[in-house]
Each structure stands twice: as structure tokens, then as C-alpha cells.
Design a protein around this motif. Structure first.
Motif, PDB file in Angstrom:
ATOM      1  N   PRO A 308       0.505   0.877  11.521  1.00 13.05           N
ATOM      2  CA  PRO A 308      -0.766   0.759  10.787  1.00 13.05           C
ATOM      3  C   PRO A 308      -1.254   2.086  10.217  1.00 13.05           C
ATOM      4  N   PHE A 309      -0.712   3.196  10.691  1.00 14.98           N
ATOM      5  CA  PHE A 309      -1.205   4.514  10.269  1.00 14.98           C
ATOM      6  C   PHE A 309      -0.421   5.072   9.093  1.00 14.98           C
ATOM      7  N   LEU A 310       0.600   4.334   8.607  1.00 12.86           N
ATOM      8  CA  LEU A 310       1.400   4.820   7.478  1.00 12.86           C
ATOM      9  C   LEU A 310       1.062   4.032   6.221  1.00 12.86           C
ATOM     10  N   SER A 311       0.919   4.745   5.094  1.00 17.61           N
ATOM     11  CA  SER A 311       0.729   4.065   3.807  1.00 17.61           C
ATOM     12  C   SER A 311       2.053   3.455   3.355  1.00 17.61           C
ATOM     13  N   ASP A 312       2.005   2.586   2.359  1.00 16.99           N
ATOM     14  CA  ASP A 312       3.250   2.016   1.836  1.00 16.99           C
ATOM     15  C   ASP A 312       4.160   3.108   1.283  1.00 16.99           C
ATOM     16  N   ALA A 313       3.560   4.114   0.656  1.00 12.53           N
ATOM     17  CA  ALA A 313       4.373   5.215   0.104  1.00 12.53           C
ATOM     18  C   ALA A 313       5.051   5.994   1.242  1.00 12.53           C
ATOM     19  N   ASP A 314       4.318   6.214   2.329  1.00 14.20           N
ATOM     20  CA  ASP A 314       4.913   6.905   3.484  1.00 14.20           C
ATOM     21  C   ASP A 314       6.044   6.071   4.098  1.00 14.20           C
ATOM     22  N   LYS A 315       5.812   4.779   4.222  1.00 13.24           N
ATOM     23  CA  LYS A 315       6.850   3.900   4.788  1.00 13.24           C
ATOM     24  C   LYS A 315       8.125   3.965   3.953  1.00 13.24           C
ATOM     25  N   ALA A 316       7.961   3.994   2.633  1.00 12.77           N
ATOM     26  CA  ALA A 316       9.138   4.058   1.758  1.00 12.77           C
ATOM     27  C   ALA A 316       9.899   5.368   1.974  1.00 12.77           C
ATOM     28  N   LYS A 317       9.155   6.453   2.226  1.00 11.80           N
ATOM     29  CA  LYS A 317       9.818   7.734   2.530  1.00 11.80           C
ATOM     30  C   LYS A 317      10.601   7.637   3.830  1.00 11.80           C
TER      31      LYS A 317
END
Ligand code: CO
Length: 333
Positions: A308-317
Motif C-alpha cells: 500500500p505504500f508504493l505508487s504504481d510508478a514505484d511498483k513498475a520500477k
């Protein structure tokens, strides 16, 4: 899109292949032909294993099911053979590395191999790393220590220097756990030994000042979330500030070197992953599952996907972008 950077294979090694190392006590694969098999040592059954460990078709079917686009595969660390005669270990590494290419040729866009090298002889290790990368390997997989020497050993630093010079990414995996005789039960070698080994490897490079001498563009990744590193970094910084014997060879606070390496995401809880991304930054954590072994993440990347603490952009990274940059992969469309 998911790229798993910590996934193991075991090549189709026969008992006869082990004669390369001068003894039939080295690990080989007994494929029972029904999707099951055993890693053998000599005539002893060492560990029961399943077909995806050695069969690329079975592996790719599981990757389809768990939606893993690419695996960066490394041999099982029990195959490092660092204690063998150096010349034999060199031929052994060539064999394992050539078998890895063969396995990955099944789908070379989705299976990308890391080579192993005979680190007991650093000249031979440099030569084999270069040969293997020219043959299609995307990096090198090394143990976190070699015959009683930590990664800050000058010869091992020389190997890392070679990798930096040739832009060869390095994945460091713990193996041959310390004090194993005190950890005979409950998988304590995995639960205590592996995180401690990885922590020791990272601190040996930091506190020896090795990162001051290594090129800043060295691509270095530690498996298992860097072991205890993130959780204990406050303790290490505190010691560096307060004791001259801690900072004797290390000119800057240990935490300032966290931008010199990456880690995988194999930490298995959101609390741990949150700490890891806070300490390392979202550009330095890559999906790693420890597939296909029993302690690996069952659906690689779910921990990241559900964080829950990661943005979609962070998850993609974390899922793919960081790994693609680290290993220089062009991802399948
Ligand atoms: Co592993």
C-alpha cells in the motif's frame, strides 16, 4: 510486467560430469522422468526437486501462470565449487555456464542467464566472466565469501573491479553459512545464517573502504533484500560515529554507501519491504523471488503488487524497470 532477478536453475549435470572436479561427490541431477527428481551427491539423495528447476518448458509454463515475463537465472550456489582445484573449477564453471546458455535458448528473451566463475583464482574468474558474457550471459552470480575470505579481500575486490570495467552486473548470493554446526535444525541456516552472511558481505565492502576504490558504476546486487543490512543500518552508523576502530578504513558514514548497490525484494512482509525501500530508495530494489525453492515467494512480485505504500510508478520500477536498467535487458513487448 515482471522481471525476477533471483531465480535458480540446476543444469542437467550427470554423475560423470562430476569427474571434471576430480570426485563424484559433487552435486548432479537425477531426473526421474515424471516431473520429479533429486539433486544427488555421489549416490546420496541430497534434495528432492521438481522439473522447473532444470526443464525450461516446465519453468516457462509456471512463469506464464504467475505472469513473470523474464527470469534472470542463476545456478544453485552449491555448484560454485570454490573449494575445488582451480583448474578443475575453471572447466566446471565453463560447463555450468554453457549448460545455462543451452537452457535459456529455449526462450532467450524470457530466460537470461548469470554465469558463475572460479573465484578461488581471480585471473581465471575474470576470464570466464568475460567469456560467458560474450556468449550471452547477462551478468555474474557469486557467493558472498570465498574460502574464508570476505568480499573486501583484495583479490575479490580486483574481480569486482574487472566487472565494473567490463560493465558486468554482479549478483551476490549467500552460501556456506557460518556456524552451521549451531544451526542443524528449523532451517536456521536459511533464517539466521543467510541474512547474517549477506550483511557481513555488505559491511565488509563498506567498512574496509572498498567502495572508495571501486568504480561508482559497478553494478552490484545482494540477494534476500541485503539480509540484515537495512534493519541494522542504524546500529552500524551509530558504531561508526562513536568508535574509531569502526571507521578506521571507512571515511564516510556507512549509510552513505547504500547508493552503491541494489538488493532484491525477497523479504516477505510489507513492513520489511517498506523499510527496505526507505533505506535503499525505490530505484535500488528489484523483484527477486528465490524461485523455485520452497522458501521463495510463491507468486513472484505479489508482495510488491500489494504494497500500500508504493505508487504504481514505484511498483513498475521494482517489478521490472530497475532490473531492466541493471542488467541491460530489453523487455519483451
Ligand atoms: Co537463492
Amino acid at each position: 510486467m515482471k522481471v525476477d532477478v533471483h531465480a535458480h536453475f540446476f543444469p542437467r549435470l550427470s554423475k560423470r560430469h562430476c569427474s571434471l572436479l576430480g570426485s563424484e561427490d559433487w552435486p548432479w541431477l537425477h531426473d526421474q522422468g515424471d516431473g520429479t527428481g533429486f539433486i544427488m551427491t555421489g549416490d546420496e539423495q541430497f534434495r528432492p526437486v521438481q522439473a522447473p528447476l532444470w526443464d525450461p518448458a516446465a519453468r516457462l509454463a509456471e512463469m506464464d501462470r504467475t505472469e513473470v515475463a523474464v527470469q534472470v537465472v542463476s545456478a544453485t550456489p552449491i555448484l560454485f565449487a570454490y573449494t575445488a582445484d582451480p583448474d578443475r573449477a575453471r572447466k566446471w564453471a565453463e560447463l555450468v555456464n554453457d549448460l545455462a546458455i543451452e537452457l535459456c535458448e529455449h526462450d532467450p528473451t524470457r530466460l537470461r542467464p548469470l554465469c558463475q566463475v572460479p573465484l578461488q583464482d581471480v585471473d581465471a574468474a575474470c576470464a570466464e566472466a568475460s567469456r560467458a558474457v560474450a556468449a550471452g550471459h547477462v551478468g555474474v552470480h557469486i557467493g558472498n565469501h570465498v574460502n574464508g575470505r570476505n568480499l573486501d579481500d583484495p583479490e575479490l575486490v580486483r574481480f569486482l573491479h574487472h566487472c565494473a570495467t567490463e560493465a558486468i552486473p554482479v549478483l551476490v548470493h549467500p552460501w556456506d553459512m557460518m556456524a552451521g554446526y549451531r544451526m542443524p535444525k528449523y532451517m536456521l541456516k536459511w533464517l539466521v545464517g543467510m541474512p547474517a552472511e549477506t550483511h557481513l558481505a555488505i559491511l565488509s565492502l563498506i567498512l574496509s573502504g572498498a567502495f572508495e576504490r571501486l568504480p561508482p558504476d559497478l553494478k552490484l546486487c545482494f540477494a534476500h533484500g541485503g539480509g540484515n543490512f537495512a534493519a541494522q543500518l542504524g546500529r552500524v552508523d551509530n558504531a561508526w560515529h562513536r568508535r574509531d576502530i569502526v571507521r578506521a578504513d571507512c571515511p564516510r558514514p556507512p549509510s552513505s554507501y547504500a547508493d552503491r548497490f541494489s538488493v532484491d525484494s525477497a523479504v516477505f512482509s510489507h513492513d520489511s519491504l517498506q523499510l527496505l525501500t526507505a533505506v535503499m530508495g525505490v530505484d535500488r530494489v528489484m523483484l527477486g523471488s528465490d524461485y523455485p525453492f520452497p522458501l521463495g515467494e510463491i507468486v513472484p512480485g505479489n508482495l510488491i503488487a500489494e504494497a500500500p505504500f508504493l505508487s504504481d510508478a514505484d511498483k513498475a520500477k521494482l517489478h521490472a524497470g530497475n532490473a531492466a536498467a541493471f542488467f541491460g535487458l530489453s523487455l519483451p513487448a
